[in-house]
Design a protein around this motif. Structure first.
Motif, PDB file in Angstrom:
ATOM      1  N   ALA A 271       0.858  -1.363  -0.068  1.00  0.00           N
ATOM      2  CA  ALA A 271      -0.023   0.283   0.012  1.00  0.00           C
ATOM      3  C   ALA A 271       1.168   1.046  -0.210  1.00  0.00           C
ATOM      4  CB  ALA A 271      -1.199  -0.301   1.194  1.00  0.00           C
ATOM      5  N   THR A 272       0.590   2.024  -1.206  1.00  0.00           N
ATOM      6  CA  THR A 272       1.797   3.457  -1.095  1.00  0.00           C
ATOM      7  C   THR A 272       0.560   4.294  -0.493  1.00  0.00           C
ATOM      8  OG1 THR A 272       0.249   3.831  -3.009  1.00  0.00           O
ATOM      9  CG2 THR A 272       2.261   2.302  -3.376  1.00  0.00           C
TER      10      THR A 272
ATOM     11  N   ASP B  59      -0.296   7.199  -2.226  1.00  0.00           N
ATOM     12  CA  ASP B  59      -1.436   7.150  -2.803  1.00  0.00           C
ATOM     13  C   ASP B  59      -2.327   6.281  -2.231  1.00  0.00           C
ATOM     14  OD1 ASP B  59       0.261   9.452  -3.831  1.00  0.00           O
ATOM     15  OD2 ASP B  59       1.327   8.421  -4.831  1.00  0.00           O
ATOM     16  N   ASP B  60      -2.349   5.160  -2.286  1.00  0.00           N
ATOM     17  CA  ASP B  60      -3.302   4.046  -2.079  1.00  0.00           C
ATOM     18  C   ASP B  60      -3.888   4.858  -0.541  1.00  0.00           C
ATOM     19  OD1 ASP B  60      -2.910   3.153  -4.407  1.00  0.00           O
ATOM     20  OD2 ASP B  60      -1.247   1.585  -3.361  1.00  0.00           O
TER      21      ASP B  60
ATOM     22  N   ASP C 184      -6.222   7.971  -1.409  1.00  0.00           N
ATOM     23  CA  ASP C 184      -7.382   7.191  -1.826  1.00  0.00           C
ATOM     24  C   ASP C 184      -8.743   7.146  -1.770  1.00  0.00           C
ATOM     25  OD1 ASP C 184      -6.114   8.900  -4.243  1.00  0.00           O
ATOM     26  OD2 ASP C 184      -5.259   7.382  -5.278  1.00  0.00           O
TER      27      ASP C 184
ATOM     28  N   VAL D 121      -6.484  -1.699   2.265  1.00  0.00           N
ATOM     29  CA  VAL D 121      -5.156  -0.357   3.060  1.00  0.00           C
ATOM     30  C   VAL D 121      -5.732  -0.864   4.772  1.00  0.00           C
ATOM     31  CG1 VAL D 121      -5.938   1.743   3.434  1.00  0.00           C
ATOM     32  CG2 VAL D 121      -5.546   0.505   0.824  1.00  0.00           C
TER      33      VAL D 121
END
Length: 356
Positions: A22-23, A25-26, A29, A110
């Motif tokens: 999970a970045t 950004d993930d 978002d 996430v």
């Protein structure tokens, strides 16, 4: 020292999984698209706020998780950087709401990875417990005596996992929230095991409530009725004060309930929808006791129906008795007829005259 090493190892694995899957950004978002958070997200948000030293609120959690440097700060946190109160608060939240298990059930990467990271950070992964303990018949230590095949250890662990999965499937949270039908009698050992598995901290938290909400008041009243106590919050607090309240509830035989007890519980269920409480209440203890009450009521109804069926349908035993009685009557009739037709016995000879 061993516990500290295990905690550090679990935390390192959780950090790697989070960073790898999970970045930032993930995460941004996902949380940017959340409109109405559910119970799992609210619990996760509270834990994140606690470990970051912030007041638990959804707004604070969003500011922490949406910050560009979230990963930098989060990965720098260690168990030693948290004080005792922070760790105990998070552990209680994680245990009460079964955060790790329920996060996995959301099937969202996430949520699952963040929940596991928080749990590893406060040491909750060291003491993971299943949400619904298996019933007494599902003991894995004696596989050959419980109906499991006596195989290697790996196969035994697979069997144990399957048994635990079957046990969890009985809990209402894993069933659809539809119009409730009568619960199967097989639910009873699982509900009893779930009650026995409640934490003392959860019971203490309920007992400390001064003014219960409608759901808690209804479940507490139903529990009091099953236990033969007065259905009031004061009686419920007294009942929950017992040191062995979990064992006491689990030991109750539903077949001994009176028709009046069942009637009162049925009315409570209709008014407060205990089935919905068992599904969606935020407190695991309230959900578990609501399910247990409904199982006791339905188990009693099934047992009473079985008895009534046996009483209404005694055809087989009575027929056998009549068939046994008929030949006895015929034999008596033939015996009476033989007595009537038999010749009368000859008169006894007169005694000889006495000598003069």
């Amino acid at each position: 020292e061993e516990v500290a090493k295990e905690t550090a190892s679990l935390l390192r694995d959780a950090q790697l999984q989070l960073l790898s899957n999970a970045t930032i950004d993930d995460i941004q978002d996902f949380f940017d698209g959340v409109v109405k958070p559910g119970r799992v997200l609210i619990t996760l948000a509270g834990c994140v706020c606690v470990v970051f030293g912030q007041h638990p609120s959804w707004g604070n959690a969003m500011r922490i998780l949406m910050a560009p440097d979230f990963y930098d700060v989060a990965m720098a946190l260690t168990p030693d950087s948290l004080d005792r109160k922070q760790r105990s608060t998070c552990r209680r939240l994680i245990a009460q709401h079964q955060l790790v298990d329920n996060a996995v059930r959301t099937k969202n990467v996430v949520i699952a990875l963040l929940a596991r990271w928080v749990a590893a950070l406060v040491g909750s992964l060291n003491e993971e417990r299943p949400q619904t303990p298996p019933p007494p018949t599902a003991v894995v230590e004696e596989p050959s005596e419980r109906g499991f095949p006596s195989t290697g250890s790996s196969e035994r662990h697979e069997t144990a996992a399957a048994t635990q999965q079957d046990a969890n499937a009985y809990f209402p949270m894993h069933r659809e929230l539809t119009d409730r039908h009568q619960l199967p009698r097989e639910d009873l050992p699982y509900a009893q095991a779930a009650v026995r598995g409640l934490y003392n901290e959860e019971i203490k938290e309920l007992r400390a409530v001064r003014k219960p909400d409608n759901s808690l008041a209804a479940v507490a009243a139903a529990v009091c009725i099953v236990c033969g106590e007065k259905p009031s919050w004061k009686s419920a607090q007294s009942l929950l004060s017992s040191a062995d309240v979990q064992q006491r509830l689990a030991a109750i035989d539903p077949s001994t309930l009176s028709s009046r007890q069942v009637k009162v519980i049925t009315n409570l269920d209709k008014q407060m929808n205990l089935w919905a409480v068992a599904h969606s209440d935020a407190r695991r203890s309230v959900r578990t006791m609501a399910w247990w009450v409904l199982v006791c009521k339905d188990f009693h109804a099934a047992a009473a129906a079985a008895v009534n069926t046996a009483v209404r349908d005694p055809a087989a035993p009575s027929a056998s008795k009549e068939s046994e009685a008929e030949p006895q009557t015929e034999s008596k009739r033939s015996a009476n007829a033989e007595e009537k037709t038999a010749p009368a016995p000859a008169p006894a000879p007169a005694p000889a005259p006495a000598p003069a």
